[in-house]
Design a protein around this motif. Structure first.
Motif, mmCIF file in Angstrom:
data_model
loop_
_atom_site.group_PDB
_atom_site.id
_atom_site.type_symbol
_atom_site.label_atom_id
_atom_site.label_comp_id
_atom_site.label_asym_id
_atom_site.label_seq_id
_atom_site.Cartn_x
_atom_site.Cartn_y
_atom_site.Cartn_z
ATOM 1 N N LEU A 84 0.818 -1.208 0.000
ATOM 2 C CA LEU A 84 0.000 0.000 0.000
ATOM 3 C C LEU A 84 0.854 1.261 0.000
ATOM 4 O O LEU A 84 0.487 2.264 -0.635
ATOM 5 N N LEU A 85 1.969 1.242 0.692
ATOM 6 C CA LEU A 85 2.859 2.408 0.713
ATOM 7 C C LEU A 85 3.393 2.724 -0.680
ATOM 8 O O LEU A 85 3.540 3.887 -1.057
ATOM 9 N N ILE A 86 3.679 1.689 -1.439
ATOM 10 C CA ILE A 86 4.242 1.880 -2.775
ATOM 11 C C ILE A 86 3.159 2.172 -3.811
ATOM 12 O O ILE A 86 3.333 3.039 -4.664
ATOM 13 N N GLU A 87 2.045 1.480 -3.718
ATOM 14 C CA GLU A 87 1.041 1.541 -4.776
ATOM 15 C C GLU A 87 -0.045 2.594 -4.594
ATOM 16 O O GLU A 87 -0.800 2.846 -5.532
ATOM 17 N N THR A 88 -0.166 3.172 -3.402
ATOM 18 C CA THR A 88 -1.245 4.136 -3.177
ATOM 19 C C THR A 88 -0.694 5.466 -2.684
ATOM 20 O O THR A 88 0.473 5.570 -2.305
ATOM 21 N N GLU A 89 -1.565 6.440 -2.664
ATOM 22 C CA GLU A 89 -1.242 7.749 -2.096
ATOM 23 C C GLU A 89 -1.865 7.900 -0.707
ATOM 24 O O GLU A 89 -1.894 8.996 -0.172
ATOM 25 N N TRP A 90 -2.347 6.802 -0.153
ATOM 26 C CA TRP A 90 -3.003 6.847 1.144
ATOM 27 C C TRP A 90 -2.059 7.399 2.206
ATOM 28 O O TRP A 90 -0.845 7.200 2.139
ATOM 29 N N THR A 91 -2.654 8.047 3.209
ATOM 30 C CA THR A 91 -1.858 8.526 4.337
ATOM 31 C C THR A 91 -1.380 7.321 5.146
ATOM 32 O O THR A 91 -1.946 6.224 5.048
ATOM 33 N N ILE A 92 -0.377 7.557 5.957
ATOM 34 C CA ILE A 92 0.144 6.495 6.829
ATOM 35 C C ILE A 92 -0.958 6.024 7.774
ATOM 36 O O ILE A 92 -1.116 4.824 8.010
ATOM 37 N N GLU A 93 -1.754 6.955 8.266
ATOM 38 C CA GLU A 93 -2.839 6.588 9.175
ATOM 39 C C GLU A 93 -3.871 5.699 8.484
ATOM 40 O O GLU A 93 -4.338 4.710 9.064
ATOM 41 N N LYS A 94 -4.213 6.000 7.252
ATOM 42 C CA LYS A 94 -5.190 5.181 6.517
ATOM 43 C C LYS A 94 -4.625 3.785 6.247
ATOM 44 O O LYS A 94 -5.341 2.788 6.359
ATOM 45 N N ILE A 95 -3.348 3.709 5.922
ATOM 46 C CA ILE A 95 -2.716 2.408 5.697
ATOM 47 C C ILE A 95 -2.690 1.607 7.000
ATOM 48 O O ILE A 95 -2.990 0.412 7.004
ATOM 49 N N ALA A 96 -2.359 2.265 8.091
ATOM 50 C CA ALA A 96 -2.351 1.590 9.392
ATOM 51 C C ALA A 96 -3.728 1.001 9.689
ATOM 52 O O ALA A 96 -3.842 -0.163 10.088
ATOM 53 N N ARG A 97 -4.772 1.772 9.467
ATOM 54 C CA ARG A 97 -6.143 1.272 9.698
ATOM 55 C C ARG A 97 -6.467 0.120 8.750
ATOM 56 O O ARG A 97 -7.114 -0.852 9.139
ATOM 57 N N ALA A 98 -6.024 0.224 7.495
ATOM 58 C CA ALA A 98 -6.313 -0.816 6.492
ATOM 59 C C ALA A 98 -5.674 -2.154 6.848
ATOM 60 O O ALA A 98 -6.164 -3.200 6.432
ATOM 61 N N VAL A 99 -4.583 -2.117 7.605
ATOM 62 C CA VAL A 99 -3.932 -3.367 8.008
ATOM 63 C C VAL A 99 -4.230 -3.734 9.464
ATOM 64 O O VAL A 99 -3.642 -4.658 10.008
#
Length: 135
Positions: A84-99
């Motif tokens: 997700l860090l590489i493939e998206t522009e999501w914030t770190i917080e959104k990625i943390a929630r997604a995982v």
């Protein structure tokens, strides 16, 4: 997902107690974890989902995957976060929630596993990708 596929294809099959060690049962467990990775995945919840005592489930899981369910869940969360860090522009917080992690714990765990903060990991791998595509 490539790492998980490789792991499944190359790990030996074992049996523990009366549980069959079939690819379908192990795939079902892994699929459940992947499908619910953003949710709290406790040992009790996993064992209950597959109708086993938590202690028995740990032994079964370890015999199949050579790691505990909690270690596996952590690995899946970090691998998903890397993607997700590489493939998206999501914030770190959104990625943390997604995982399935809160931001502080996610950043701490990510740094322990990769030796980089999530932001530095993203920056470094995006730089590598842009160099690769320029060639």
């Amino acid at each position: 997902m490539d790492i998980l596929t490789y792991f499944l294809e190359h790990s030996p099959e074992h049996t523990v107690g009366l549980l069959p060690s079939s690819p379908s049962s192990s795939n079902h467990i892994l699929k459940y974890i992947e499908d619910h990775i953003a949710e709290p995945l406790t040992l009790e919840r996993l064992a209950g989902e597959f109708h086993y005592n938590p202690n028995y489930f740990i032994r079964y899981f370890k015999s199949m995957f050579k790691m505990s369910p909690i270690q596996y869940i952590g690995m899946v969360r970090i691998e998903n976060a890397k993607r997700l860090l590489i493939e998206t522009e999501w914030t770190i917080e959104k990625i943390a929630r997604a995982v399935g992690l809160d931001r502080f714990y996610f950043s701490k765990t990510f740094r322990q596993v990769t030796s980089l903060s999530p932001s530095m990991y993203r920056k470094m791998h995006r730089t590598e990708l842009s160099r690769s595509s320029a060639e």
